[in-house]
Design a protein around this motif. Structure first.
Motif, PDB file in Angstrom:
ATOM      1  N   UNK A  74      -5.206  18.758  24.288  1.00 24.20           N
ATOM      2  CA  UNK A  74      -5.000  17.362  23.899  1.00 24.20           C
ATOM      3  C   UNK A  74      -4.358  16.570  25.030  1.00 24.20           C
ATOM      4  N   UNK A  75      -3.406  17.175  25.708  1.00 21.78           N
ATOM      5  CA  UNK A  75      -2.749  16.505  26.833  1.00 21.78           C
ATOM      6  C   UNK A  75      -3.740  16.325  27.985  1.00 21.78           C
ATOM      7  N   UNK A  76      -4.522  17.352  28.258  1.00 23.23           N
ATOM      8  CA  UNK A  76      -5.517  17.256  29.325  1.00 23.23           C
ATOM      9  C   UNK A  76      -6.556  16.191  29.015  1.00 23.23           C
ATOM     10  N   UNK A  77      -7.010  16.136  27.755  1.00 15.06           N
ATOM     11  CA  UNK A  77      -7.992  15.125  27.352  1.00 15.06           C
ATOM     12  C   UNK A  77      -7.425  13.725  27.525  1.00 15.06           C
ATOM     13  N   UNK A  78      -6.179  13.540  27.152  1.00 20.17           N
ATOM     14  CA  UNK A  78      -5.541  12.230  27.309  1.00 20.17           C
ATOM     15  C   UNK A  78      -5.473  11.832  28.777  1.00 20.17           C
ATOM     16  N   UNK A  79      -5.180  12.791  29.641  1.00 16.12           N
ATOM     17  CA  UNK A  79      -5.102  12.504  31.072  1.00 16.12           C
ATOM     18  C   UNK A  79      -6.466  12.125  31.632  1.00 16.12           C
ATOM     19  N   UNK A 106      -0.126  14.648  33.339  1.00 17.55           N
ATOM     20  CA  UNK A 106       0.147  15.694  32.355  1.00 17.55           C
ATOM     21  C   UNK A 106       1.583  16.211  32.441  1.00 17.55           C
ATOM     22  N   UNK A 107       2.344  15.685  33.404  1.00 11.05           N
ATOM     23  CA  UNK A 107       3.706  16.179  33.630  1.00 11.05           C
ATOM     24  C   UNK A 107       3.685  17.700  33.822  1.00 11.05           C
ATOM     25  N   UNK A 108       2.675  18.161  34.543  1.00  9.11           N
ATOM     26  CA  UNK A 108       2.507  19.594  34.806  1.00  9.11           C
ATOM     27  C   UNK A 108       3.158  19.946  36.144  1.00  9.11           C
TER      28      UNK A 108
END
Length: 265
Positions: A74-79, A106-108
Motif C-alpha cells: 500500500x505504501x509502495x502503491x501510494x508512492x 516511502x520513508x524507506x
C-alpha cells in the motif's frame, strides 16, 4: 501510458470505435488521397508498440517495489501513484533520481536506493520487449521509405533502457516526456518529433492507442491520426483517454494495409 496515477481519469475501456482490421473515414478526391500519403509515421509506445500493463502486472511490480524498499504494498502503491508526474514530466532526470525519490516518499532506508534502481532498470527492459511480427512491420515501413519516430510519456528508466531494446534501431527519432519536460498532449512533444524528422505536420501520420488525449493532440499539431486497439487488450492501463471517431486499425501490423489503401485511392 505507463503506470498511470489512479487519481486521474483512469480508463481500461476502449471508446466505441471500429475494431475490424482497417477502417477509414472518407478521403474525398484522388488528389486528396495522394496528399495524405505520409513521409513519416510517429508512434506511441505503451499500448501501441509494446503492451500496456494490466492491473495485475502493475500489482506484481508494486509488490516487488515494496519488497525492495521494505515497506507495505500500500505504501509502495501510494508512492508510485503520487510520483507519476515527477517521473514523467522531467522533474527526475535519471533512474537513480527516480529510485531515490521513491525511497524518500516511502520513508524507506536510503540503503535501498541502489537495489530499487536495479529493479527499475530490470522492469524497464522487460516493458520494452517487442513482438517479432511488430519488428517485421517496422522494417516493412522503413523499406517503403517512411521515417519513424516514437513519442511517449516515459520515465527515465524507460528512456535509459531504450537504446538497448530491439525497437530502437528502427526509429529515426525518439521523444520521451521525461527528457522534454512535458506530457501528452503538450504540443512540444509532437513538434519536437516533427522537427527531429525534418518534415511538415501534414506529411506525418500519428498512431496511438489514445491515452493522454494523444490523438486529438496530434491533430492539433497538424498531423493525421489513427487509433490502434490497445496492445495487450482493453484492460491495459491508460489515462486521459477521450472518445475517437476517426480512422482506426486493430494493430500496428495493419498499418501497411491502411497505407496501401490510401495510396490506391
Amino acid at each position: 501510458m505507463r503506470y498511470p496515477p489512479t487519481s486521474t481519469a483512469l480508463s481500461t475501456r476502449l471508446s466505441p470505435v471500429a475494431t475490424h482490421p482497417v477502417s477509414d473515414t472518407p478521403l474525398g478526391s484522388p488528389s486528396a488521397s495522394r496528399a495524405l500519403w505520409p513521409s513519416a509515421v510517429i508512434l506511441d509506445l505503451f499500448g501501441t508498440l509494446v503492451v500496456a500493463p494490466s492491473t495485475s502486472e502493475r500489482n506484481t511490480a508494486t509488490t516487488r517495489f515494496a519488497s525492495v524498499m521494505c515497506v507495505s504494498p500500500a505504501v509502495a502503491e501510494s508512492a508510485l501513484t503520487g510520483s507519476w508526474s515527477a517521473r514523467h514530466d522531467g522533474q527526475l532526470r535519471s533512474t537513480a533520481e527516480v529510485a531515490a525519490h521513491l525511497v524518500a516518499r516511502c520513508d524507506a532506508p536510503v540503503s535501498n536506493v541502489t537495489a530499487l534502481e536495479l529493479l527499475l532498470k530490470e522492469l524497464a527492459r522487460d516493458r520494452l520487449r517487442a513482438d517479432a511480427p511488430l519488428l517485421q512491420i517496422l522494417e516493412e515501413l522503413r523499406l517503403r521509405g517512411l521515417r519513424l519516430a516514437v513519442v511517449s510519456d516515459a520515465s527515465p528508466d524507460i528512456a535509459e533502457a531504450w537504446s538497448l531494446c530491439d525497437l530502437a534501431s528502427y526509429f529515426d527519432a525518439t521523444v520521451f516526456s521525461c527528457q522534454l519536460g512535458a506530457v501528452k498532449p503538450a504540443p512540444q512533444l509532437f513538434g519536437t518529433a516533427l522537427e527531429s524528422l525534418g518534415i511538415a505536420p501534414e506529411k506525418a501520420l500519428y498512431v496511438g492507442d489514445g491515452g493522454g488525449d494523444e490523438l486529438a493532440g496530434a491533430e492539433r499539431a497538424g498531423m493525421r491520426a489513427v487509433r490502434v486497439d490497445r496492445r495487450g487488450g482493453p484492460h491495459g492501463l491508460a489515462f486521459g483517454e477521450t472518445s475517437w471517431t476517426g480512422s482506426s486499425i486493430a494493430r500496428v501490423e495493419a498499418l501497411p494495409s491502411l497505407l496501401s489503401m490510401w495510396r490506391e485511392r
